[in-house]
Design a protein around this motif. Structure first.
Motif, PDB file in Angstrom:
ATOM      1  N   VAL A 207       0.857  -1.182   0.000  1.00  0.00           N
ATOM      2  CA  VAL A 207       0.000   0.000   0.000  1.00  0.00           C
ATOM      3  C   VAL A 207       0.894   1.233   0.000  1.00  0.00           C
ATOM      4  CG1 VAL A 207      -1.906   1.205   1.125  1.00  0.00           C
ATOM      5  CG2 VAL A 207      -1.699  -1.285   1.352  1.00  0.00           C
ATOM      6  N   GLU A 208       0.768   2.031  -1.046  1.00  0.00           N
ATOM      7  CA  GLU A 208       1.590   3.235  -1.196  1.00  0.00           C
ATOM      8  C   GLU A 208       0.691   4.460  -1.154  1.00  0.00           C
ATOM      9  OE1 GLU A 208       5.149   4.776  -4.158  1.00  0.00           O
ATOM     10  OE2 GLU A 208       3.416   3.748  -5.022  1.00  0.00           O
ATOM     11  N   HIS A 209       0.756   5.194  -0.040  1.00  0.00           N
ATOM     12  CA  HIS A 209      -0.047   6.403   0.141  1.00  0.00           C
ATOM     13  C   HIS A 209      -1.516   6.152  -0.195  1.00  0.00           C
ATOM     14  CE1 HIS A 209       3.644   8.543   0.840  1.00  0.00           C
ATOM     15  NE2 HIS A 209       4.097   8.269  -0.381  1.00  0.00           N
ATOM     16  N   GLY A 210      -2.048   5.036   0.316  1.00  0.00           N
ATOM     17  CA  GLY A 210      -3.462   4.727   0.171  1.00  0.00           C
ATOM     18  C   GLY A 210      -3.821   3.892  -1.040  1.00  0.00           C
ATOM     19  N   THR A 211      -2.897   3.738  -1.983  1.00  0.00           N
ATOM     20  CA  THR A 211      -3.152   2.928  -3.166  1.00  0.00           C
ATOM     21  C   THR A 211      -2.771   1.477  -2.900  1.00  0.00           C
ATOM     22  OG1 THR A 211      -2.749   4.797  -4.655  1.00  0.00           O
ATOM     23  CG2 THR A 211      -2.644   2.590  -5.614  1.00  0.00           C
ATOM     24  N   VAL A 212      -3.751   0.587  -3.020  1.00  0.00           N
ATOM     25  CA  VAL A 212      -3.546  -0.822  -2.676  1.00  0.00           C
ATOM     26  C   VAL A 212      -3.204  -1.615  -3.938  1.00  0.00           C
ATOM     27  CG1 VAL A 212      -4.590  -2.890  -1.661  1.00  0.00           C
ATOM     28  CG2 VAL A 212      -5.211  -0.614  -0.790  1.00  0.00           C
ATOM     29  N   GLN A 213      -2.061  -2.298  -3.901  1.00  0.00           N
ATOM     30  CA  GLN A 213      -1.653  -3.147  -5.016  1.00  0.00           C
ATOM     31  C   GLN A 213      -1.533  -4.592  -4.538  1.00  0.00           C
ATOM     32  OE1 GLN A 213       1.468  -1.760  -7.714  1.00  0.00           O
ATOM     33  NE2 GLN A 213       1.553   0.162  -6.581  1.00  0.00           N
ATOM     34  N   LEU A 214      -2.079  -5.500  -5.326  1.00  0.00           N
ATOM     35  CA  LEU A 214      -1.877  -6.920  -5.063  1.00  0.00           C
ATOM     36  C   LEU A 214      -0.620  -7.327  -5.826  1.00  0.00           C
ATOM     37  CD1 LEU A 214      -5.499  -8.391  -5.321  1.00  0.00           C
ATOM     38  CD2 LEU A 214      -4.403  -7.108  -3.462  1.00  0.00           C
ATOM     39  N   ALA A 215       0.505  -7.361  -5.126  1.00  0.00           N
ATOM     40  CA  ALA A 215       1.778  -7.637  -5.769  1.00  0.00           C
ATOM     41  C   ALA A 215       1.876  -9.080  -6.220  1.00  0.00           C
ATOM     42  CB  ALA A 215       2.932  -7.304  -4.818  1.00  0.00           C
ATOM     43  N   ALA A 216       1.146  -9.973  -5.557  1.00  0.00           N
ATOM     44  CA  ALA A 216       1.163 -11.391  -5.926  1.00  0.00           C
ATOM     45  C   ALA A 216      -0.078 -12.068  -5.384  1.00  0.00           C
ATOM     46  CB  ALA A 216       2.412 -12.080  -5.384  1.00  0.00           C
ATOM     47  N   VAL A 217      -0.644 -12.952  -6.188  1.00  0.00           N
ATOM     48  CA  VAL A 217      -1.737 -13.825  -5.754  1.00  0.00           C
ATOM     49  C   VAL A 217      -1.278 -15.251  -6.043  1.00  0.00           C
ATOM     50  CG1 VAL A 217      -4.163 -14.440  -5.964  1.00  0.00           C
ATOM     51  CG2 VAL A 217      -3.448 -12.050  -6.274  1.00  0.00           C
ATOM     52  N   ILE A 218      -1.112 -16.032  -4.988  1.00  0.00           N
ATOM     53  CA  ILE A 218      -0.456 -17.335  -5.080  1.00  0.00           C
ATOM     54  C   ILE A 218      -1.385 -18.406  -4.520  1.00  0.00           C
ATOM     55  CG2 ILE A 218       1.552 -18.682  -4.319  1.00  0.00           C
ATOM     56  CD1 ILE A 218       2.953 -15.928  -3.830  1.00  0.00           C
ATOM     57  N   GLU A 219      -1.580 -19.471  -5.288  1.00  0.00           N
ATOM     58  CA  GLU A 219      -2.375 -20.590  -4.791  1.00  0.00           C
ATOM     59  C   GLU A 219      -1.533 -21.432  -3.831  1.00  0.00           C
ATOM     60  OE1 GLU A 219      -5.213 -24.261  -6.387  1.00  0.00           O
ATOM     61  OE2 GLU A 219      -3.780 -23.323  -7.758  1.00  0.00           O
ATOM     62  N   GLN A 220      -2.127 -21.822  -2.703  1.00  0.00           N
ATOM     63  CA  GLN A 220      -1.441 -22.652  -1.719  1.00  0.00           C
ATOM     64  C   GLN A 220      -1.983 -24.076  -1.759  1.00  0.00           C
ATOM     65  OE1 GLN A 220      -2.311 -20.185   1.781  1.00  0.00           O
ATOM     66  NE2 GLN A 220      -0.164 -19.605   1.855  1.00  0.00           N
ATOM     67  N   ILE A 221      -1.072 -25.025  -1.741  1.00  0.00           N
ATOM     68  CA  ILE A 221      -1.462 -26.436  -1.704  1.00  0.00           C
ATOM     69  C   ILE A 221      -1.204 -26.942  -0.294  1.00  0.00           C
ATOM     70  CG2 ILE A 221      -0.894 -28.756  -2.499  1.00  0.00           C
ATOM     71  CD1 ILE A 221      -0.607 -25.660  -4.733  1.00  0.00           C
ATOM     72  N   ILE A 222      -2.271 -27.352   0.401  1.00  0.00           N
ATOM     73  CA  ILE A 222      -2.187 -27.781   1.793  1.00  0.00           C
ATOM     74  C   ILE A 222      -2.232 -29.296   1.838  1.00  0.00           C
ATOM     75  CG2 ILE A 222      -3.233 -27.621   4.081  1.00  0.00           C
ATOM     76  CD1 ILE A 222      -4.479 -24.973   3.187  1.00  0.00           C
ATOM     77  N   SER A 223      -1.171 -29.908   2.373  1.00  0.00           N
ATOM     78  CA  SER A 223      -1.097 -31.369   2.369  1.00  0.00           C
ATOM     79  C   SER A 223      -1.706 -31.990   3.616  1.00  0.00           C
ATOM     80  CB  SER A 223       0.358 -31.825   2.238  1.00  0.00           C
ATOM     81  OG  SER A 223       1.094 -31.504   3.400  1.00  0.00           O
ATOM     82  N   LYS A 224      -1.632 -31.288   4.739  1.00  0.00           N
ATOM     83  CA  LYS A 224      -2.148 -31.832   5.993  1.00  0.00           C
ATOM     84  C   LYS A 224      -3.113 -30.813   6.579  1.00  0.00           C
ATOM     85  CE  LYS A 224       1.791 -34.796   7.172  1.00  0.00           C
ATOM     86  NZ  LYS A 224       1.028 -36.034   7.108  1.00  0.00           N
ATOM     87  N   GLU A 225      -4.381 -30.992   6.312  1.00  0.00           N
ATOM     88  CA  GLU A 225      -5.383 -30.001   6.710  1.00  0.00           C
ATOM     89  C   GLU A 225      -5.440 -29.806   8.218  1.00  0.00           C
ATOM     90  OE1 GLU A 225      -8.636 -27.414   5.291  1.00  0.00           O
ATOM     91  OE2 GLU A 225      -6.807 -28.278   4.500  1.00  0.00           O
TER      92      GLU A 225
END
Length: 407
Positions: A207-225
């Motif tokens: 977040v730069e002076h109020g501007t929100v950027q999604l720098a990365a959206v990454i899928e997570q693989i969960i092996s042990k719930e």
């Protein structure tokens, strides 16, 4: 001499990447650490130009004494920052006191404790239901109070890396969890959260002076719930444009409610039938391999952009390339003393592999995972083709073997 002061670092991962990035940017790097082990292993930190021991990094008076010495050495402090829990908010507060770039320290404070950010977001559409449980109360009584909400999550308010985050499905698991948490020094309450089903994603936010950027959206693989051990990270996450737009709107709303107008954080979100739900939020970039993963996918060094944010420079999160990148983490079953690790060089020869990292040293005691700290190695692959990146990383990981002596 322009310098950047870091409050603590891990030996590897995003916090160490940040120090290396500072060197590449031409800054003199100073590390304040409360771990004597780092002082004893000084030669393993060549990117740290000056290392200073501080017995307690929460003691601001002592830190200011160290900074006064630095100033007498004609070093100009341009940024004062931490990428390590629990020093992120403290560093932001002290940076403001030093007249440096001011981050949203109150928002970082809310994010440091899971109870605090849940209370701030209480009633928000993205917030799962929650309750705060006192460990002083009778466990059997507590269970009957919340039994109708099974299954649910129990966690320490200050947990990270999936440590002390438990999925509770029945009374026995609840009573065992209460006994476990009561043994922990200084812990007086637990956070109970609604269990939310759906695929999980890691979102890196700047977040730069109020501007929100999604720098990365990454899928997570969960092996042990049950313990939420994440063994795979895929960047970019395979989301539709509409889902991404909805995520952007949800994140902007969350950030606004928390009061973050200048700074970074990362969130873990689940995509459900009723919209995006916030699982976690932390006041820093994710650790471990995440910065490297983002770089292999986009050419962006998020730690470098974070440093620029703290230096008062304009950030640039425009991708320099667009590849699929996959990080695969290795865990083990059983317990033993590490004799040796084989296959690391073979793993590096697999096509599309960008990095192979093995954490433990010979003689370390390894065990089956109960937190993400028990992930002992990872490989990162990148390719224009998503399946190729995933398959390469998994193939390389299979070549790495941990040889243990039973204990």
């Amino acid at each position: 001499m322009d310098c950047i002061v870091f409050l603590e670092t891990h030996k590897s991962g995003s916090s160490r990447d940040a120090i290396e990035a500072a060197v590449q940017m031409g800054y003199f790097t100073i590390l304040l650490t409360q771990q004597m082990k780092k002082m004893n292993q000084r030669e393993e930190y060549p990117d740290v130009h000056q290392m200073i021991f501080v017995k307690d990094l929460q003691d601001k008076d002592v830190i200011y004494e160290k900074l006064a010495i630095i100033n007498k050495q004609e070093k100009q402090i341009k940024a004062f920052i931490s990428f390590v829990d629990p020093f992120v908010r403290l560093a932001a507060e002290m940076a403001a006191e030093l007249g440096l770039t001011s981050l949203s320290a109150p928002a970082l404070y809310h994010m440091e404790d899971k109870t605090r950010f849940r209370e701030i977001l209480n009633g928000h559409p993205a917030a799962p239901k929650h309750a705060v449980l006192s460990l002083e109360k009778d466990a059997d009584t507590l269970f009957h109070t919340y039994a109708d909400q099974l299954p649910f999550i129990l966690k320490s308010p200050v947990s990270n890396g999936s440590k002390d985050v438990l999925l509770i499905k029945d009374k026995e698991a609840f009573l065992d969890a209460c006994t476990y948490f009561k043994r922990q020094s200084g812990l007086s309450s637990l956070l109970l959260e609604e269990y939310v089903e759906g695929p999980q994603y890691l979102i890196e936010i700047i977040v730069e002076h109020g501007t929100v950027q999604l720098a990365a959206v990454i899928e997570q693989i969960i092996s042990k719930e049950a313990r939420f051990i994440i063994t795979g990270y895929l960047m970019p996450a395979p989301l539709s444009d509409s889902s991404t737009e909805e995520l952007q709107t949800t994140i902007e709303s969350i950030v606004h409610h928390l009061g973050l107008t200048h700074g970074t954080c990362h969130a873990e979100m689940r995509k459900t039938d009723s919209g995006w739900k916030l699982i976690e939020i932390n006041p820093r970039i994710s650790g471990s391999a995440v910065n490297q993963l983002i770089y292999e996918s986009t050419g962006i060094s998020l730690v470098k952009e974070t440093l620029k944010l703290n230096l008062g420079d304009r950030i640039d999160c425009i991708p320099k390339k667009q590849l699929s990148a996959y990080a695969h983490f290795i865990t083990i079953q059983g317990r033993g003393k590490l004799i040796k690790v084989t296959g690391k060089q073979k793993a590096k020869t697999v096509a599309s592999i960008k990095k192979v990292y093995v954490k433990p040293r010979r003689g370390s005691i390894l065990s089956a995972p109960v937190s993400m700290g028990h992930r002992y190695a990872y490989v990162i692959a990148s390719s224009p083709d998503k399946d190729e990146a995933v398959n390469a990383a998994k193939s390389a990981a299979e070549k790495i073997k941990f040889h243990l002596e039973p204990i």
